[in-house]
Each structure stands twice: as structure tokens, then as C-alpha cells.
Design an enzyme around this catalytic site. Structure first.
Site, short mmCIF file in Angstrom:
data_model
loop_
_atom_site.label_atom_id
_atom_site.label_comp_id
_atom_site.label_asym_id
_atom_site.label_seq_id
_atom_site.Cartn_x
_atom_site.Cartn_y
_atom_site.Cartn_z
N SER A 150 0.58 -0.90 -0.07
CA SER A 150 0.03 0.15 -0.18
C SER A 150 0.91 1.58 0.17
O SER A 150 2.32 1.28 0.35
CB SER A 150 -0.89 -0.12 1.21
OG SER A 150 0.41 0.35 2.71
N SER B 278 0.54 3.86 1.69
CA SER B 278 0.83 4.75 3.71
C SER B 278 2.14 5.11 3.67
O SER B 278 2.50 5.80 4.87
CB SER B 278 0.30 3.29 4.40
OG SER B 278 1.25 2.78 4.62
N LYS C 181 4.84 0.98 9.57
CA LYS C 181 4.68 1.78 9.59
C LYS C 181 6.09 2.60 11.07
O LYS C 181 6.79 2.15 10.53
CB LYS C 181 3.69 2.72 11.32
CG LYS C 181 2.37 1.63 10.46
CD LYS C 181 1.66 2.75 8.86
CE LYS C 181 0.07 1.83 8.94
NZ LYS C 181 -0.39 2.17 7.76
N SER D 280 -2.76 6.99 5.52
CA SER D 280 -2.40 5.66 6.43
C SER D 280 -3.01 5.56 7.74
O SER D 280 -3.76 6.41 8.45
CB SER D 280 -0.90 6.75 7.24
OG SER D 280 -0.65 5.43 8.14
#
Length: 298
Positions: free
Chosen positions: A101, A103, A158, A263
Site C-alpha cells: 500500500s 501508507s 509504519k 495511512s
């Protein structure tokens, strides 16, 4: 699908076959070969009495046939060292992942293949992910892979923003940690090729942490919409129209994506417990669409 569990099962099954072959089956084959060769030699001696020729080639072929592993044992036992090496490497040294993704844009792009260090944050038992040797802890600014707290079958990636005890405030799309504001330097607008849209691009310097690129979407509001009201330690967070402020509980981490307005992170589902940590991302080893992406990143 839990690939670590599948790999562990394969290690056990092939390992049992390998040990059984070394301790039992190989000895049985050698005894059978010795018996067959003794019988062959006796027969050859009898033939030579009548002037028949020696058949050394037939003898070697007979020995090879008797010593050959059955097909099921040949495949299982021979694969054991390879599977064991992959299991150990993946469980305790490095593990590969693919970014699914956007994010973490601009740091990581969709399609980046990354390597994750499995020992910087402590040695953990595979499958159950229990820490058995404490080597280090995540630091602010680290790019961390972890099991998503709401569905531990999923791996998320993250950036660590807050460590245990930190007070993290994200107001009007600006971070403050323990009362110290992060520093922001504007960069040229970033074109997100997936969404075909421009985002505001900044260099963010965390207090007592490294600097890195982040994106903000000027059309998105600052407040957090759709946060889970029941995540563990939700009472540690206060939400308002400008954003939120959270105190990170012991043994947990506050994480955010660098693509701040695109995100799903700690602002929405809460803190990452230490038991969910997988490792520290440190290298892009492949991107099939852009070989220039290969290398380390902050």
C-alpha cells in the site's frame, strides 16, 4: 496464511525424515547392500570356476541400487538442510516483505521489496513471536514491521513516532513529542503516481530522532475521523478538531505512516504492543518497476 508456521512444520517433517535416515534407514540400506554384494561375489566366484568373465560394472550397479534412498525419503531428507537454513535466516536474521500500500510514501512505494532486521529488537521465537533475548528497543523514527493488533494474521509497516512514556500530540498536521515540536522544511510538491494527485511534501525532523520525508493532503481535515473507540488504552488519547494527543503506555508504541493523510495507523486503531513487533525495515532489495529504488532508506 501463516508462512512461518508452514515453514516450521516443513522443518519438523523433513528433519524427522533426515534424522531417521541417518540413524535407521541408511544403516538398513548398507546392510542390505553388503548382503547383496556378498551373494553377488559368491555367485561370481562360482562363475569364474567355469571360465565366465567378471562383471564389475554389474556389481557397482547393484551396490548403487541397494544404497539408493526411496523417492519419498530422498526428497524429504535432502530438502531438510535448505528448509532449515531458510527457517533460521527468516526467523532470526532477516525477513523479506513486499510493500502492498501507499501508507509509507514517499519513503516506501507500492511494489518495493524490503528486508527486515529480525534481531535489532530482540531475539524472538518463531511462530509464537515471544521475545527470549532482549537486545534493543524500537527508537523514534524507525520504520517498523509489526502484526496488526486488530488482525494479527496481517503484517503492517509504519514509522515509530512515540515510545513508551512519550506524550505524542498531532495537531493541525504537526507533531509534538513530550512538548517539543518536530521541525518541518518544505519540499517541492510530490506527485503520487498511483492517485495521480499532488501532495504537500515536507522534511520532518522528530525531537531526538532522525529526519525523513512526509506527505500531507491539503484537502483532508486535521481531525481524526473513524477512530476505533474501544482499542486498548483508548483512555490515554484525547481527540479534538485539530487532531489528537496520546500518552504511550508501557510496552507499547505509537506509529504513523509517512503518507499522513492516507495511512491507517495508531491514530485510528491504537498502540502497537511489544509482543506484535516483527522487526526493523532497513533495505529495499528490489523494485521490479524501478531498479533505482534499490538501497537503504531512512
Amino acid at each position: 496464511m501463516n508462512f512461518a508456521l508452514i515453514l516450521f512444520v516443513l522443518v519438523v517433517v523433513t528433519g524427522i525424515a533426515w534424522v531417521a535416515d541417518k540413524l535407521v534407514f541408511e544403516k538398513q540400506r548398507r546392510l542390505a547392500a553388503q548382503s547383496a554384494l556378498a551373494e553377488f561375489d559368491a555367485r561370481q566366484a562360482e562363475l569364474q570356476r567355469y571360465g565366465q568373465s567378471d562383471l564389475d560394472h554389474s556389481r557397482s550397479r547393484l551396490a548403487e541400487e541397494k544404497l539408493r534412498q526411496p523417492w519419498w525419503l530422498e526428497y524429504s531428507a535432502s530438502f531438510f538442510p535448505v528448509i532449515l537454513a531458510v527457517f533460521v535466516l527468516r526467523s532470526f536474521v532477516v525477513e523479506p516483505f513486499k510493500i502492498p500500500s501507499g501508507s509509507m510514501i514517499p519513503t516506501l512505494l507500492i511494489g518495493d521489496f524490503i528486508l527486515v532486521n529480525k534481531y535489532d529488537y530482540g531475539i524472538r521465537l518463531p511462530v509464537i513471536n515471544k521475545k527470549v533475548l532482549d537486545i534493543g528497543e524500537p527508537q523514534r523514527g524507525d520504520v517498523m514491521v509489526f502484526r496488526y493488533p486488530k488482525d494479527e494474521s496481517l503484517d503492517y509497516i509504519k514509522r515509530v513516532i512515540g515510545v513508551p512514556g512519550d506524550v505524542v500530540s498531532y495537531q493541525d498536521k504537526r507533531l509534538t513529542i513530550n512538548g517539543k515540536p518536530a521541525e518541518y522544511a518544505p519540499l517541492p510538491d510530490y506527485l503520487d503516481e498511483e492517485r495521480l494527485a499532488y501532495s504537500k511534501h515536507f522534511r520532518e525532523k522528530l525531537p531526538a530522532g532522525p529526519d525523513h520525508g512526509i506527505l500531507n493532503d491539503p484537502d483532508r481535515p486535521a481531525y481524526v475521523s473513524g477512530a476505533d473507540p474501544d482499542f486498548p488504552f483508548h483512555e490515554n488519547c484525547t481527540y479534538n478538531q485539530q487532531g489528537l494527543t496520546c500518552k504511550v503506555p508501557p510496552g507499547h508504541y505509537f506509529v504513523m505512516g509517512d503518507n499522513r493523510d492516507n495511512s491507517l495507523d495508531s491514530r485510528y486503531w491504537g498502540f502497537v504492543p511489544d509482543r506484535n513487533i516483527v522487526g526493523k525495515a532497513f533495505l529495499i532489495w528490489m523494485n521490479l518497476g524501478n531498479f533505482g529504488r534499490i538501497g537503504s532508506f531512512k
